[in-house]
Design a protein around this motif. Structure first.
Motif, PDB file in Angstrom:
ATOM      1  N   ARG A 140     -27.708 -18.250 -11.518  1.00 24.52           N
ATOM      2  CA  ARG A 140     -26.917 -17.203 -11.951  1.00 24.52           C
ATOM      3  C   ARG A 140     -26.472 -17.237 -13.457  1.00 24.52           C
ATOM      4  NH1 ARG A 140     -23.166 -18.077  -8.359  1.00 24.52           N
ATOM      5  NH2 ARG A 140     -21.723 -19.373  -9.804  1.00 24.52           N
ATOM      6  N   ASP A 141     -26.607 -18.567 -13.962  1.00 22.32           N
ATOM      7  CA  ASP A 141     -26.409 -18.820 -15.565  1.00 22.32           C
ATOM      8  C   ASP A 141     -27.481 -18.174 -16.081  1.00 22.32           C
ATOM      9  OD1 ASP A 141     -24.800 -19.979 -17.337  1.00 22.32           O
ATOM     10  OD2 ASP A 141     -26.638 -21.245 -17.765  1.00 22.32           O
ATOM     11  N   ARG A 142     -28.494 -18.091 -15.930  1.00 20.40           N
ATOM     12  CA  ARG A 142     -29.823 -17.544 -16.698  1.00 20.40           C
ATOM     13  C   ARG A 142     -29.991 -16.040 -16.575  1.00 20.40           C
ATOM     14  NH1 ARG A 142     -31.333 -22.688 -15.270  1.00 20.40           N
ATOM     15  NH2 ARG A 142     -32.924 -23.550 -16.216  1.00 20.40           N
ATOM     16  N   PRO A 164     -25.804 -21.753  -8.875  1.00 26.14           N
ATOM     17  CA  PRO A 164     -25.109 -21.608 -10.226  1.00 26.14           C
ATOM     18  C   PRO A 164     -26.220 -21.754 -11.524  1.00 26.14           C
ATOM     19  CG  PRO A 164     -23.859 -22.914  -8.901  1.00 26.14           C
ATOM     20  CD  PRO A 164     -25.151 -22.784  -7.848  1.00 26.14           C
ATOM     21  N   ALA A 165     -26.951 -22.475 -11.420  1.00 31.50           N
ATOM     22  CA  ALA A 165     -28.169 -22.590 -12.273  1.00 31.50           C
ATOM     23  C   ALA A 165     -28.655 -21.145 -12.637  1.00 31.50           C
ATOM     24  CB  ALA A 165     -28.926 -23.827 -12.209  1.00 31.50           C
ATOM     25  N   GLU A 214     -27.890 -12.010 -16.975  1.00 29.84           N
ATOM     26  CA  GLU A 214     -26.776 -11.103 -17.374  1.00 29.84           C
ATOM     27  C   GLU A 214     -26.388 -10.282 -16.447  1.00 29.84           C
ATOM     28  OE1 GLU A 214     -25.736  -7.811 -20.837  1.00 29.84           O
ATOM     29  OE2 GLU A 214     -27.769  -8.999 -21.193  1.00 29.84           O
ATOM     30  N   ASP A 259     -36.279 -18.389 -16.761  1.00 27.98           N
ATOM     31  CA  ASP A 259     -35.784 -19.021 -17.989  1.00 27.98           C
ATOM     32  C   ASP A 259     -36.692 -18.536 -19.256  1.00 27.98           C
ATOM     33  OD1 ASP A 259     -34.951 -20.606 -20.014  1.00 27.98           O
ATOM     34  OD2 ASP A 259     -34.525 -22.241 -18.633  1.00 27.98           O
TER      35      ASP A 259
END
Length: 580
Positions: free
Chosen positions: A515-517, A512-513, A519, A477
């Motif tokens: 994967r969201d971070r 998911p969290a 590209e 992050d």
């Protein structure tokens, strides 16, 4: 310990200031006791925690009202009493069922009033008896009795002599092994001439539970009792010998440790006088290294405290090596050490084209990402994740990007990683604690801005040790990783300059969290033409080099390569082609 009661006897009789009664009897006294008849009925005095043997003199404390009344009457009227031990020491007012059936006829020699108000009675055992029925309950218990196992004095044959000598030798050895037993006990043992009294005297004073002493009292036949005492003494001697060996070994180890400690202190003092103290030199070298480093303020303050703590420690202590390893880690980490970036996009494109054939869309996305970094000047952008089937060159793309940028290349395989401590490290308090693999790889890279490939991101596991994928959230992050916290280092470390590149085969298995971070850049499979060109440009030259064959010695036609690709490889990547 054996003969503990003997010390109590001496104490009680010396307190009475009456030297007429000696806890040893002569053969004449023993013969006289043997001739005395056992009365038909006797008042019973119950004892807790001890057993009275014939001929033995022991002091006991009398506390129960009925017992005090019984002893006073017997002492006043010079009557004999029956002394029996209780089966259960916790019973305050025992009845017939609570007493052992075999006891000893005794004479009350003396009653003493102690300074604390308690009553001490000195008893001398005479003969064994067995009570048959209780005839009186109040004010104290009285029972009908018969003589138990009446026996004459044993003949002084060879067996008698052997038993006497064996008992005395074992008893004296135990006295010598026991530092708390007075030497007078040995003289008392040597002066005993009667086998019967020797067995009773040792049985009364030996270290054994009340149950074993009661069983010894009930053994019929003096020689059988003597052999039983020998057996118990042998066990006691073995136990004492074992204790002594253990104590000697422990004392020897402590003496050796103390000797080494004093020698080390002397050596340290001599080295300080000569100016040759290794510990001081090591600390000085660490301080010198620290002066040439560029630190964050919080890390510099922490290092000063830790090096001061190390300087005050004894180099022989176990904590010294732990503290030294921690200080060395602080010195080895590249806190603000960076390599110069090469954001020449033409150079980057040339490196990517040289190392990888095809993948035009992927290369275009990577060049775009590098262009943004060049314009923006920092790395606070989403983390790149190369997603695609095995063998398409995801990991090698990371190596090419590092080469293009001029950064150090670090690869960390996450396949099968299940312990969160692998990411965050262990706390220093644990034995064998180490920093996490993130800091270990940065230490190995030597710069704080390497290209860090997180390989097989989708293979992260989880179990009772924790979830490493959750620990990766902080690492990846951009808003948090400027203050990454490793449990071992216990200081915030800036990961914002690290360029992370993840690879995976299956997006669905990534949290998911997490994967969201990232590209996602999809790396698709190669066409037949691309595989042929990859084989021609990279795979064939590589194998020729590995086998030592030159291009003049071996030629592979393009049509052959096309045939191999079409007929023998069906996967998206080129690993199968390389094997063929």
């Amino acid at each position: 310990m054996m003969f503990d009661d003997l010390r109590e006897e001496h104490w009680a009789m010396s307190d009475a200031q009456d030297h007429e009664f000696i806890p040893l009897i002569s053969p004449e006294d023993e013969e006289a006791m043997q001739k005395e008849e056992v009365p038909e009925a006797l008042p019973l005095l119950s004892l807790r925690n001890t057993v009275l043997f014939p001929g033995v003199v022991i002091p006991i404390t009398v506390g129960r009202d009925r017992s005090i009344r019984l002893v006073k009457e017997a002492h006043k009227k010079e009557h004999r009493i029956g002394v029996v031990s209780q089966k259960n020491d916790d019973i305050e007012v025992p009845n017939g069922e609570d007493l052992n059936s075999v006891g000893t006829v005794a004479r009350v020699i003396k009653m003493l009033r102690m300074p604390d108000g308690s009553n001490t009675v000195i008893l001398q055992g005479q003969k064994r008896f067995k009570w048959t029925s209780v005839v009186q309950e109040e004010p104290y218990m009285k029972a009908r009795v018969v003589e138990y196992d009446a026996e004459n004095l044993p003949p002084k044959d060879d067996e008698h002599k052997a038993l006497m000598e064996s008992l005395k030798e074992l008893a004296i050895e135990i006295i010598q092994l026991s530092p708390n037993i007075p030497s007078e006990a040995g003289f008392a043992i040597k002066s005993i001439e009667s086998l019967t009294f020797l067995v009773n005297f040792i049985g009364s004073n030996m270290n054994a539970p009340v149950e074993e002493k009661q069983a010894l009292l009930e053994v019929a036949g003096i020689k059988a009792r003597a052999r039983k005492v020998l057996e118990l003494l042998s066990k006691e001697k073995q136990m004492l010998s074992l204790k002594r060996d253990i104590q000697t070994k422990v004392k020897g180890e402590l003496d050796q440790q103390q000797r080494e400690y004093f020698l080390n202190q002397q050596l340290k003092q001599i080295q300080e006088e000569l100016g040759n103290n290794p510990q001081a030199h090591e600390v000085a070298e660490r301080k010198l290294r620290a002066e040439s480093m560029v630190w964050p303020d919080h890390a510099q303050e922490a290092f000063k405290k830790e090096i001061l703590k190390l300087e005050r420690m004894n180099s022989q202590s176990a904590e010294y090596s732990v503290q030294a390893n921690y200080v060395d880690l602080m010195l080895d980490l590249p806190w603000k050490k960076k390599s110069a970036d090469n954001f020449d996009l033409h150079h980057a494109q040339a490196v990517l084209d040289e190392d990888h054939y095809g993948l035009e869309k992927v290369k275009e996305r990577i060049i775009e990402h590098l262009a943004v970094l060049k314009i923006k000047g920092d790395l606070k952008a989403p983390i790149i994740c190369l997603y695609g089937p095995p063998g398409v060159g995801k990991t090698s793309l990371g190596k090419s990007i590092a080469k293009a940028l001029g950064r150090e290349y670090v690869r960390m395989s996450l396949g099968g990683l299940r312990d969160e401590a692998e990411i965050r490290g262990h706390r220093k308090t644990y034995i064998g604690a180490m920093p996490g693999r993130i800091l270990q790889n940065l230490k190995k890279a030597g710069t704080s801005n390497p290209l860090f490939v997180l390989d097989e991101m989708d293979k992260l596991g989880r179990d009772h040790h924790g979830d490493p994928s959750s620990a990766m959230l902080e690492v990846l992050d951009p808003e948090q990783n400027h203050a990454f916290h490793d449990n071992y280092l216990d200081l915030d470390y800036d990961l914002s300059q690290v360029m992370f590149l993840a690879t995976c085969n299956n997006l669905a298995s990534i949290q998911p969290a997490l994967r969201d971070r990232m590209e996602i850049i999809e790396v698709t499979g190669y066409t037949v033409e691309e595989k042929v060109q990859i084989a021609k440009r990279h795979l064939v030259p590589k194998h020729l080099k590995d086998t030592g064959i030159t291009g003049k010695q071996f030629k592979l036609p393009v049509k052959t390569l096309e045939s191999v690709v079409q007929k023998y490889t069906s996967e998206s990547g080129v690993r199968g082609l390389e094997k063929r």
